[in-house]
Structure formats: structure tokens, C-alpha cells
Design a protein around this motif. Structure first.
Motif, short mmCIF file in Angstrom:
data_model
loop_
_atom_site.label_atom_id
_atom_site.label_comp_id
_atom_site.label_asym_id
_atom_site.label_seq_id
_atom_site.Cartn_x
_atom_site.Cartn_y
_atom_site.Cartn_z
N UNK A 272 44.94 14.09 72.64
CA UNK A 272 44.63 15.52 72.48
C UNK A 272 45.84 16.37 72.80
N UNK A 273 46.53 16.04 73.88
CA UNK A 273 47.72 16.81 74.27
C UNK A 273 48.76 16.79 73.16
N UNK A 274 48.93 15.65 72.52
CA UNK A 274 49.90 15.54 71.44
C UNK A 274 49.52 16.43 70.26
N UNK A 275 48.25 16.43 69.90
CA UNK A 275 47.82 17.26 68.77
C UNK A 275 47.86 18.75 69.12
N UNK A 276 47.59 19.09 70.37
CA UNK A 276 47.71 20.49 70.80
C UNK A 276 49.13 20.98 70.61
N UNK A 277 50.09 20.16 71.02
CA UNK A 277 51.50 20.53 70.87
C UNK A 277 51.85 20.76 69.41
N UNK A 278 51.29 19.95 68.54
CA UNK A 278 51.59 20.04 67.11
C UNK A 278 51.09 21.34 66.50
N UNK A 279 50.07 21.97 67.12
CA UNK A 279 49.55 23.23 66.58
C UNK A 279 50.02 24.42 67.42
N UNK A 280 51.04 24.22 68.27
CA UNK A 280 51.64 25.33 69.00
C UNK A 280 50.98 25.69 70.30
N UNK A 281 50.04 24.86 70.76
CA UNK A 281 49.41 25.05 72.07
C UNK A 281 50.01 24.00 72.99
N UNK A 282 50.91 24.41 73.89
CA UNK A 282 51.86 23.49 74.52
C UNK A 282 51.46 23.01 75.92
N UNK A 283 51.08 21.73 76.07
CA UNK A 283 50.81 21.17 77.39
C UNK A 283 52.08 21.04 78.25
N UNK A 284 53.21 20.79 77.60
CA UNK A 284 54.49 20.74 78.32
C UNK A 284 55.40 21.80 77.70
N UNK A 285 55.21 23.05 78.08
CA UNK A 285 55.95 24.15 77.43
C UNK A 285 57.40 24.21 77.88
N UNK A 286 58.21 24.84 77.06
CA UNK A 286 59.60 25.08 77.45
C UNK A 286 59.62 26.05 78.62
N UNK A 287 60.76 26.15 79.28
CA UNK A 287 60.89 27.06 80.42
C UNK A 287 60.86 28.52 79.99
N UNK A 288 60.88 28.78 78.71
CA UNK A 288 60.76 30.16 78.21
C UNK A 288 59.32 30.47 77.81
N UNK A 289 58.62 29.50 77.25
CA UNK A 289 57.25 29.73 76.77
C UNK A 289 56.23 29.73 77.90
N UNK A 290 56.50 28.97 78.96
CA UNK A 290 55.52 28.79 80.03
C UNK A 290 55.08 30.10 80.67
N UNK A 291 56.03 31.02 80.86
CA UNK A 291 55.74 32.24 81.62
C UNK A 291 56.05 33.50 80.82
N UNK A 292 55.73 33.50 79.54
CA UNK A 292 55.91 34.70 78.72
C UNK A 292 54.57 35.44 78.65
#
Length: 524
Positions: A372-392
């Protein structure tokens, strides 16, 4: 000689409107307007907030379209949406909101392009799955925020879901609290990383485990941002059974003593500033049948590290939860429908919104979590976000908000994508907030890089839409620091370039942290 009537101030107008008809009583008018098609009374427009409705900016509205559109805010109790509720939210987004949907910093969800004629059916759909918009806005107690992994996090201090439910239930539609001087924000935390950001709540309760194993709550009052920018004061401890009576006592003090002549000075923090914390605590104590235990401030981790990203084992057997970054709360119909499909495919049951406009999927069979985590990432919902996306974070912005000067949601998405491309290996978590106006609804004063919408001069000397840069803010209990003004302003189209330059300059400097570098840009 006839004297012209004195012009009514904004505060006086709002107080008169509330006195003439309680905001809760506008519901019957909503149904009447929907049936008759009659134009909404301008004074009822103010009262519609009590049911989560705000008129929206006409910025994206067709020139020939005279429809009065609203933003509608839906309260998510405990921040939760189960699968059935998620499907209903997607249905409303598709049928009535032109595919819009955004998570907020109070664990709510917002739609746009809502018409009055559609409200009866929207309210019916929400009610059918246990959702509501009552007290989602207006001069009332707002949604109680809490940790999204209450009851399932192995590292939590206490499961506070029952406390949150009791407060929300006691305050929902309560006429004793339907006419406050302004909004009132409450947080209840049982999380070990204090992810509700108690420092900026009007009233908050942080769970603390005593030596005997019992749970007490550290009580803090008077926090806020924007015109009420102050760190909440810790006033002592109460037991779980004392949380609700203390909550009601604090709200009554606020209701009866808050400033009703100036809405910019009408929050609980302003009362505390005027009285002093000792007097406030004394008056509060006189309204209680139990004793608040003496204060003893505890340490809190830095707000930059308050999150639950990634896959985590749940307290529930054979279950996991997955913390995911969105992009400033934007989900939209496409994102909602993707979540529904993924929930059904991997047997996930619910999600919870966070106070940083992200989500945690809370009931995932452990055997399915990685896929599930892998497919979430593929649709732009990031379980392991970049250091810029995590806290925007970003507020509603110019597209829909009448107060906004600058665009926000799209700007946030473009900025993150730009920084990820330019600095793919950047090693520090960066908190960024983009706000359309000085109201700072996306909390520009408690992040590394805060951007507030303003008018600026471009290279040709023309006045254009842009941003005012603030830097160096964070939350950390009594060590909290609000961001500092830099006097650096730039046009909206130069946003990516300017933030890229800041990161580049930092990386080529001798500073040990981004915050240290950013503070060199601040004004004294």
C-alpha cells in the motif's frame, strides 16, 4: 439639526448580528433559501459560519456566473474519516464541489463552489455517515485537535480518544457557547512527540504519566498566532475526569470577559495579557470544584520533528499505520477516489488528518502495508516524503479566499517540486508555510520559511502580487520562537528562484543548520 448615525464598526456589527439571532438558528433559513432561491440576507451570511460556510473569492468564477458560492468546512472528529465517510466525501466533491477537497490545520476538510441550493442534500449525506459542519466555523469552540495515532501508537503516553470525544460532544451545538467573542481552539494530546502543537492553542491538555503510573494532563492556556501571537502559559495539572469541567470553565471566562469591541483583541490570550496569568489562574480556580495541581513545565521536542511519517506497527494485532505527506492539505476528487480504491484493494479502514495538513492511514493489515505504501507514493501521497514536502503548509489562498492577496496551494506544489529537483539529497527537514494574507492561517510564524502574501514592486516598478519573507520560527514549549521579519519581498513568479537561492547560499556557507543561516537574513 439631524445627526447622521454613527458608522457601525465591524465588531459592533458582528455582536449585533449574534444578539439578534443566534448562529445556530440560521439552519432553518438555509433550508428556506435552498427551497425558494431567495437571495441570502447579508447578515445571515455571517451566521452561516456556524454551519461551516464562508463566501468565497470570485477569482476563478466565470465572468457571467452570478452564483453565490461558498466554502464548506466539515468537522472530522478526532480527524478521522472511515472508508464509508471517505466515499461520501468523494461523492460530495464530485457532485457539488467541482472536485475540490482540502485538509486543514484543524483536522477538518473543506470544499469549494458549494451552492445554497445543494446544502440540504449535502447535509443529509454528511449526516448519513456521522459527519457534521456544526461549529466548524464562527465565534464558537472549534474542532478539538488530537494526535492522529491515538490508541494505536506503541510510543504514546496515553490514549485520549475518549477525552476528545467527550469535549466535542459536550460543545457541539451547545447554546451556552454559541456566542463567544471569537473562535476558541482546543487541543488534547497523548502523543510522545506532542504533534498537536499545544503552544498555539487557546486551551490544551498534554498527557503526562505520573510515578504511580496514573495519567494527568498538563494544562496550557492563551496560545495563538496572527494578532494573538503568544505561547500558551502552563498553569498546572488536572486528572482525566477534570478535563471537561475545566474546559467549560475556561470557555465561560472567555465568553464573559473577552473583548467584544475589537475583534483583533478578542482571543483568550488577550484576556491573559490584560489580567496576568496569576489573576487568570485564580479566577479559573474559583470557578472549579477541584484544585488545579501546581504547574511544573515539561520539555517538548522541536516542532520540526513532530510527525508520524512512514510505516509503523500498531498496538492492534496484525495492524499497521502509515503516515503520509500530501501537499499543503490538497487532496481533491482525484486523490479521494485513489484513496478509496487503495483502501478497498488493501483492506484499509480509515485515515486521520493531522494538524500539518497531512494524513495517517490508521487501520492497515500489516501484511499489506508495504505494498500500500508503495502505491500511495506512486499517486503522490508520500509515506517517506522529501525534506521539503514533509512540512509544507498553505492556506486557502487567492483562488478562493476573499482576504488573500497571493496564490498558495499551487505555489506550494510547484515550490516543493522545484526544490526536490534542485536539491534531491538535501538532508535537513525544512518547514515552509505559504499564506495568502497576513492572517497567516497556515502558521507562517512557526516555521523555517514563512511566506505571507503582499503587494510588491517588480523590476519595472509595477505593483504586483508577491510574498513577504519571515524566517526562523519553531515550537518547543517555553523555548518556542516566532519567525522574524526579513524585509525581503519578491513577486510571486520569483518564489522558486528566491527559495532556491536561500538553500544554495546555505549549502555553500559554514553554518551548521539552515535555521542559523536563515536568521542572518532577519531584521533586528
Amino acid at each position: 439639526m439631524i445627526t447622521a448615525p454613527k458608522k457601525e464598526s465591524k465588531a459592533a456589527r458582528v455582536e449585533r448580528i449574534k444578539k439578534e439571532k443566534d448562529g445556530l438558528d440560521v439552519l432553518q433559513d438555509i433550508y428556506l433559501y435552498a427551497i425558494t432561491g431567495e437571495a441570502v440576507d447579508p447578515e445571515d451570511i455571517d451566521r452561516l459560519k456556524w454551519y461551516g460556510l464562508y463566501t468565497q473569492n470570485r477569482n476563478l468564477q466565470d465572468e457571467n456566473d452570478e452564483t453565490l458560492y461558498f466554502m464548506l468546512r466539515v468537522k472530522l472528529i478526532g480527524g478521522e474519516l472511515n472508508l464509508e465517510q471517505l466515499k461520501t466525501i468523494a461523492d460530495i466533491s464530485k457532485r457539488y464541489a467541482r472536485g475540490t477537497a482540502d485538509f486543514t490545520t484543524r483536522q477538518d476538510l473543506q470544499f469549494h463552489y458549494i451552492r445554497v441550493v445543494d446544502l440540504p442534500e449535502i447535509f443529509r449525506l454528511l449526516d448519513s455517515v456521522g459527519l457534521s459542519t456544526i461549529f466548524a466555523a464562527g465565534d464558537v469552540p472549534r474542532n478539538v485537535v488530537s494526535c492522529p495515532v491515538n490508541g494505536i501508537d506503541e510510543d504514546e503516553i496515553a490514549d485520549v480518544r475518549d477525552v476528545v470525544d467527550k469535549i466535542n460532544e459536550a460543545l457541539k451545538g451547545n447554546r451556552a457557547f454559541s456566542n463567544l467573542p471569537r473562535k476558541f481552539k482546543i487541543g488534547v494530546n497523548g502523543c510522545s512527540c506532542n504533534c498537536i502543537n499545544h503552544e498555539m492553542q487557546d486551551l490544551s491538555f498534554n498527557a503526562v504519566k505520573q510515578e504511580n503510573g496514573k495519567i494527568h494532563f498538563a494544562v496550557s492556556v492563551g496560545g495563538g498566532l496572527a494578532s494573538n501571537r503568544r505561547v500558551a502559559d502552563h498553569i498546572g495539572y488536572v486528572t482525566p475526569s477534570q478535563v471537561l469541567p475545566l474546559t467549560k470553565a475556561v470557555i465561560k471566562i472567555y465568553r464573559d470577559n473577552g473583548n467584544r469591541d475589537n475583534r483583533r483583541k478578542a482571543r483568550l490570550g488577550h484576556i491573559i495579557e490584560e489580567w496576568g496569568i496569576s489573576k487568570f489562574r485564580e479566577i479559573l480556580q474559583s470557578n472549579l470544584t477541584f484544585r488545579i495541581k501546581d504547574p511544573n513545565e515539561i520539555e517538548y521536542i522541536n516542532s520540526k520533528h513532530r510527525d508520524h511519517f512512514g510505516i509503523h506497527k500498531s498496538k492492534v494485532k496484525n495492524s499497521s499505520f502509515i503516515g503520509c505527506a500530501l501537499n499543503s492539505g490538497h487532496i481533491g476528487l482525484e486523490g479521494l477516489e485513489k484513496l478509496v480504491l487503495l483502501f478497498e484493494k488493501y483492506d484499509a479502514k480509515a485515515l486521520k488528518a493531522t494538524v500539518t495538513q497531512n494524513i495517517v492511514i490508521t487501520q492497515v493489515p500489516t501484511k499489506n502495508a508495504q505494498a500500500l505504501a508503495q502505491e500511495l507514493e506512486e499517486v503522490g501521497i508520500s509515506p517517506i516524503p522529501s525534506n521539503f514536502k514533509a512540512k509544507i503548509q498553505a492556506c486557502t489562498g487567492l483562488n478562493f479566499c476573499k482576504f488573500a492577496i497571493s496564490e498558495t496551494k499551487g505555489a506550494a506544489k510547484n515550490l516543493v517540486e522545484h526544490l526536490e529537483k534542485k536539491f534531491p539529497d538535501f538532508g535537513e527537514r525544512v518547514s515552509i508555510s505559504i499564506n495568502g494574507c497576513p492572517n497567516s492561517c497556515a502558521h507562517a510564524h512557526i516555521v523555517d520559511i514563512g511566506l505571507i502574501g503582499t503587494k510588491v514592486k517588480n523590476k519595472e516598478g509595477q505593483s504586483v502580487v508577491g510574498y513577504d519573507l519571515f524566517v526562523g520560527g519553531f515550537l518547543e514549549g517555553v523555548n518556542t520562537q516566532f519567525s522574524k521579519k526579513t524585509n525581503i519581498k519578491f513577486p510571486q513568479e520569483e518564489l522558486n528562484e528566491n527559495i532556491e537561492n536561500l538553500i544554495t547560499e546555505y549549502l555553500t556557507s559554514d553554518f551548521k543548520s539552515l535555521r542559523e543561516y536563515l536568521l542572518t537574513k532577519s531584521t533586528k
